[in-house]
Motif scaffolding. Structure first.
Motif, PDB file in Angstrom:
ATOM      1  N   VAL A 165     -48.774 -28.726 -19.745  1.00 24.29           N
ATOM      2  CA  VAL A 165     -49.105 -28.394 -21.097  1.00 24.29           C
ATOM      3  C   VAL A 165     -48.171 -27.372 -21.525  1.00 24.29           C
ATOM      4  CG1 VAL A 165     -50.898 -27.346 -22.603  1.00 24.29           C
ATOM      5  CG2 VAL A 165     -51.458 -29.376 -21.135  1.00 24.29           C
ATOM      6  N   VAL A 166     -47.980 -26.304 -20.756  1.00 22.87           N
ATOM      7  CA  VAL A 166     -47.198 -25.385 -20.890  1.00 22.87           C
ATOM      8  C   VAL A 166     -45.495 -25.802 -21.049  1.00 22.87           C
ATOM      9  CG1 VAL A 166     -45.990 -23.122 -20.180  1.00 22.87           C
ATOM     10  CG2 VAL A 166     -48.395 -23.278 -20.068  1.00 22.87           C
ATOM     11  N   GLY A 167     -45.277 -26.710 -20.224  1.00 20.17           N
ATOM     12  CA  GLY A 167     -43.826 -27.115 -20.129  1.00 20.17           C
ATOM     13  C   GLY A 167     -43.572 -28.135 -21.201  1.00 20.17           C
ATOM     14  N   ALA A 168     -44.651 -28.956 -21.818  1.00 18.14           N
ATOM     15  CA  ALA A 168     -44.619 -29.889 -22.966  1.00 18.14           C
ATOM     16  C   ALA A 168     -44.105 -28.855 -24.447  1.00 18.14           C
ATOM     17  CB  ALA A 168     -45.641 -30.618 -23.370  1.00 18.14           C
ATOM     18  N   VAL A 169     -44.659 -27.521 -24.405  1.00 21.25           N
ATOM     19  CA  VAL A 169     -44.521 -26.847 -25.613  1.00 21.25           C
ATOM     20  C   VAL A 169     -43.176 -26.241 -25.294  1.00 21.25           C
ATOM     21  CG1 VAL A 169     -45.246 -24.729 -26.617  1.00 21.25           C
ATOM     22  CG2 VAL A 169     -46.788 -26.007 -25.939  1.00 21.25           C
ATOM     23  N   ALA A 170     -42.821 -25.690 -24.108  1.00 24.75           N
ATOM     24  CA  ALA A 170     -41.419 -25.455 -23.879  1.00 24.75           C
ATOM     25  C   ALA A 170     -40.455 -26.412 -23.962  1.00 24.75           C
ATOM     26  CB  ALA A 170     -41.208 -24.700 -22.396  1.00 24.75           C
ATOM     27  N   TYR A 171     -40.594 -27.665 -23.634  1.00 28.25           N
ATOM     28  CA  TYR A 171     -39.791 -28.828 -23.874  1.00 28.25           C
ATOM     29  C   TYR A 171     -39.525 -28.932 -25.403  1.00 28.25           C
ATOM     30  CZ  TYR A 171     -38.013 -33.427 -23.888  1.00 28.25           C
ATOM     31  OH  TYR A 171     -37.002 -34.664 -24.094  1.00 28.25           O
ATOM     32  N   ALA A 172     -40.405 -28.928 -26.209  1.00 26.25           N
ATOM     33  CA  ALA A 172     -40.298 -28.904 -27.738  1.00 26.25           C
ATOM     34  C   ALA A 172     -39.383 -27.732 -28.195  1.00 26.25           C
ATOM     35  CB  ALA A 172     -41.778 -28.816 -28.421  1.00 26.25           C
ATOM     36  N   VAL A 173     -39.774 -26.784 -27.690  1.00 28.62           N
ATOM     37  CA  VAL A 173     -39.133 -25.687 -28.100  1.00 28.62           C
ATOM     38  C   VAL A 173     -37.704 -25.719 -27.741  1.00 28.62           C
ATOM     39  CG1 VAL A 173     -38.555 -23.066 -27.807  1.00 28.62           C
ATOM     40  CG2 VAL A 173     -40.783 -23.774 -28.294  1.00 28.62           C
ATOM     41  N   ASP A 174     -37.116 -26.202 -26.474  1.00 26.97           N
ATOM     42  CA  ASP A 174     -35.850 -26.441 -25.911  1.00 26.97           C
ATOM     43  C   ASP A 174     -35.283 -27.432 -26.715  1.00 26.97           C
ATOM     44  OD1 ASP A 174     -33.608 -26.905 -24.269  1.00 26.97           O
ATOM     45  OD2 ASP A 174     -34.788 -26.721 -22.354  1.00 26.97           O
ATOM     46  N   THR A 175     -35.967 -28.597 -26.770  1.00 30.33           N
ATOM     47  CA  THR A 175     -35.082 -29.713 -27.478  1.00 30.33           C
ATOM     48  C   THR A 175     -34.883 -29.328 -28.846  1.00 30.33           C
ATOM     49  OG1 THR A 175     -36.375 -31.248 -25.952  1.00 30.33           O
ATOM     50  CG2 THR A 175     -35.376 -32.102 -27.878  1.00 30.33           C
ATOM     51  N   GLY A 176     -35.612 -28.854 -29.604  1.00 29.93           N
ATOM     52  CA  GLY A 176     -35.713 -28.539 -30.980  1.00 29.93           C
ATOM     53  C   GLY A 176     -34.342 -27.490 -31.119  1.00 29.93           C
TER      54      GLY A 176
ATOM     55  N   VAL B  27     -23.125 -24.501 -23.853  1.00 31.10           N
ATOM     56  CA  VAL B  27     -23.658 -23.120 -24.666  1.00 31.10           C
ATOM     57  C   VAL B  27     -24.865 -23.356 -25.454  1.00 31.10           C
ATOM     58  CG1 VAL B  27     -23.142 -21.283 -26.181  1.00 31.10           C
ATOM     59  CG2 VAL B  27     -21.141 -22.095 -24.733  1.00 31.10           C
ATOM     60  N   ALA B  28     -25.045 -24.523 -26.058  1.00 27.33           N
ATOM     61  CA  ALA B  28     -26.296 -24.883 -26.813  1.00 27.33           C
ATOM     62  C   ALA B  28     -27.465 -24.899 -26.014  1.00 27.33           C
ATOM     63  CB  ALA B  28     -26.054 -26.009 -27.669  1.00 27.33           C
ATOM     64  N   LYS B  29     -27.158 -25.581 -24.818  1.00 24.58           N
ATOM     65  CA  LYS B  29     -28.298 -25.880 -23.798  1.00 24.58           C
ATOM     66  C   LYS B  29     -28.671 -24.656 -23.200  1.00 24.58           C
ATOM     67  CE  LYS B  29     -30.992 -27.953 -21.179  1.00 24.58           C
ATOM     68  NZ  LYS B  29     -32.383 -28.177 -21.875  1.00 24.58           N
ATOM     69  N   THR B  30     -27.812 -23.486 -22.857  1.00 26.29           N
ATOM     70  CA  THR B  30     -27.903 -22.206 -22.227  1.00 26.29           C
ATOM     71  C   THR B  30     -28.931 -21.453 -23.397  1.00 26.29           C
ATOM     72  OG1 THR B  30     -26.210 -22.488 -21.135  1.00 26.29           O
ATOM     73  CG2 THR B  30     -27.095 -20.261 -21.140  1.00 26.29           C
ATOM     74  N   ILE B  31     -28.426 -21.360 -24.500  1.00 29.09           N
ATOM     75  CA  ILE B  31     -29.444 -20.510 -25.501  1.00 29.09           C
ATOM     76  C   ILE B  31     -30.725 -21.350 -25.630  1.00 29.09           C
ATOM     77  CG2 ILE B  31     -29.586 -20.024 -27.889  1.00 29.09           C
ATOM     78  CD1 ILE B  31     -26.414 -19.651 -27.933  1.00 29.09           C
ATOM     79  N   ALA B  32     -30.766 -22.545 -25.804  1.00 31.78           N
ATOM     80  CA  ALA B  32     -32.024 -23.333 -25.901  1.00 31.78           C
ATOM     81  C   ALA B  32     -33.163 -23.128 -24.476  1.00 31.78           C
ATOM     82  CB  ALA B  32     -31.927 -24.730 -26.191  1.00 31.78           C
ATOM     83  N   THR B  33     -32.388 -23.184 -23.482  1.00 28.18           N
ATOM     84  CA  THR B  33     -33.366 -23.057 -22.328  1.00 28.18           C
ATOM     85  C   THR B  33     -33.721 -21.468 -22.277  1.00 28.18           C
ATOM     86  OG1 THR B  33     -32.105 -24.817 -20.957  1.00 28.18           O
ATOM     87  CG2 THR B  33     -33.144 -23.040 -19.830  1.00 28.18           C
ATOM     88  N   ALA B  34     -32.805 -20.425 -22.503  1.00 30.36           N
ATOM     89  CA  ALA B  34     -33.155 -19.039 -22.426  1.00 30.36           C
ATOM     90  C   ALA B  34     -34.583 -18.824 -23.215  1.00 30.36           C
ATOM     91  CB  ALA B  34     -32.088 -18.318 -22.753  1.00 30.36           C
ATOM     92  N   VAL B  35     -34.428 -19.274 -24.449  1.00 24.65           N
ATOM     93  CA  VAL B  35     -35.940 -19.351 -25.524  1.00 24.65           C
ATOM     94  C   VAL B  35     -36.869 -19.856 -24.917  1.00 24.65           C
ATOM     95  CG1 VAL B  35     -36.582 -19.729 -27.719  1.00 24.65           C
ATOM     96  CG2 VAL B  35     -34.330 -18.989 -27.505  1.00 24.65           C
ATOM     97  N   ALA B  36     -36.688 -21.265 -24.679  1.00 25.40           N
ATOM     98  CA  ALA B  36     -37.755 -21.849 -24.052  1.00 25.40           C
ATOM     99  C   ALA B  36     -38.545 -21.294 -22.773  1.00 25.40           C
ATOM    100  CB  ALA B  36     -37.413 -23.425 -23.691  1.00 25.40           C
ATOM    101  N   ALA B  37     -37.573 -20.836 -21.979  1.00 28.37           N
ATOM    102  CA  ALA B  37     -38.079 -19.963 -20.570  1.00 28.37           C
ATOM    103  C   ALA B  37     -38.851 -19.038 -20.829  1.00 28.37           C
ATOM    104  CB  ALA B  37     -37.321 -19.746 -19.717  1.00 28.37           C
ATOM    105  N   THR B  38     -38.642 -18.205 -22.191  1.00 28.79           N
ATOM    106  CA  THR B  38     -39.519 -16.937 -22.552  1.00 28.79           C
ATOM    107  C   THR B  38     -40.824 -17.538 -22.953  1.00 28.79           C
ATOM    108  OG1 THR B  38     -37.599 -15.548 -22.806  1.00 28.79           O
ATOM    109  CG2 THR B  38     -39.792 -15.033 -23.901  1.00 28.79           C
ATOM    110  N   VAL B  39     -40.924 -18.656 -23.513  1.00 24.64           N
ATOM    111  CA  VAL B  39     -42.254 -19.322 -24.039  1.00 24.64           C
ATOM    112  C   VAL B  39     -43.039 -19.658 -22.872  1.00 24.64           C
ATOM    113  CG1 VAL B  39     -43.139 -21.421 -25.177  1.00 24.64           C
ATOM    114  CG2 VAL B  39     -41.305 -19.987 -26.272  1.00 24.64           C
ATOM    115  N   ALA B  40     -42.281 -20.385 -21.840  1.00 22.95           N
ATOM    116  CA  ALA B  40     -42.941 -21.094 -20.741  1.00 22.95           C
ATOM    117  C   ALA B  40     -43.418 -19.694 -19.584  1.00 22.95           C
ATOM    118  CB  ALA B  40     -42.120 -21.928 -19.832  1.00 22.95           C
TER     119      ALA B  40
END
Length: 176
Positions: free
Chosen positions: A22-33, A46-59
């Motif tokens: 469930v947590v991963g699904a929320v982080a996935y939505a943040v990451d993908t968006g 670079v885009a993937k690195t930034i998206a992952t950093a934000v999603a990792a904090t949420v996760a």
């Protein structure tokens, strides 16, 4: 009979995997968006690195305070540093797959250099491989063993402090 014992043995693990999902699904939505928006305006790694950093904090917030809230706390700083270290390794796994797709396969077939191909490589194939690694590493190193039940009037954190790190709660004990 054996199916019941097997079910009892893995009930806690399955429960944790569900919460992690469930947590991963929320982080996935943040990451993908974030990735979909950024990949249109900047280089894909670079885009993937930034998206992952934000999603990792949420996760991290979801996993620390929901998925593994029953486990002993070993200090927010320690958990945060380990979490993001393992997230960095997970990111490297995703980036390796994205790079192989975009730059390796893309050099042969230009269709692998499109934003859609980048999203599939990073957020489908790369994410599956990185998620398996992350679940194992978070569970093993970051959020340690389940906390034993506290005595009446004692907080869960106090019980965790008294517990030996190698003692497991009944839900993790091997069923004979």
């Amino acid at each position: 009979m054996w199916l019941t014992r097997l079910s009892e043995r893995f009930r806690g693990l399955v429960h944790e995997m569900g919460k992690f999902g469930v947590v991963g699904a929320v982080a996935y939505a943040v990451d993908t968006g974030i990735f979909v928006i950024l990949v249109l305006t900047m280089e894909s790694l670079v885009a993937k690195t930034i998206a992952t950093a934000v999603a990792a904090t949420v996760a991290f917030i979801g996993n620390r305070f929901w998925t593994w809230r029953h486990r002993a706390r070993s200090g927010l700083t320690r958990e945060y540093v380990l979490y993001f270290t393992f997230n960095g390794i997970g990111l490297a796994i995703s980036l390796a797959i994205l790079g192989a797709s975009h730059y390796g396969l893309g050099a042969i077939w230009p269709a692998f250099q499109t934003p859609l191909a980048d999203v599939i490589a990073a957020n489908v194939v790369g994410l599956v491989a990185a998620t398996i690694f992350r679940f194992w590493s978070y569970r093993t190193f970051v959020f340690r063993e389940p906390t034993p039940a506290a005595h009446p009037g004692e907080s869960t954190d106090a019980a965790a402090t008294k517990a030996s790190p190698d003692k497991r709660s009944p839900q993790w004990r091997k069923v004979a």
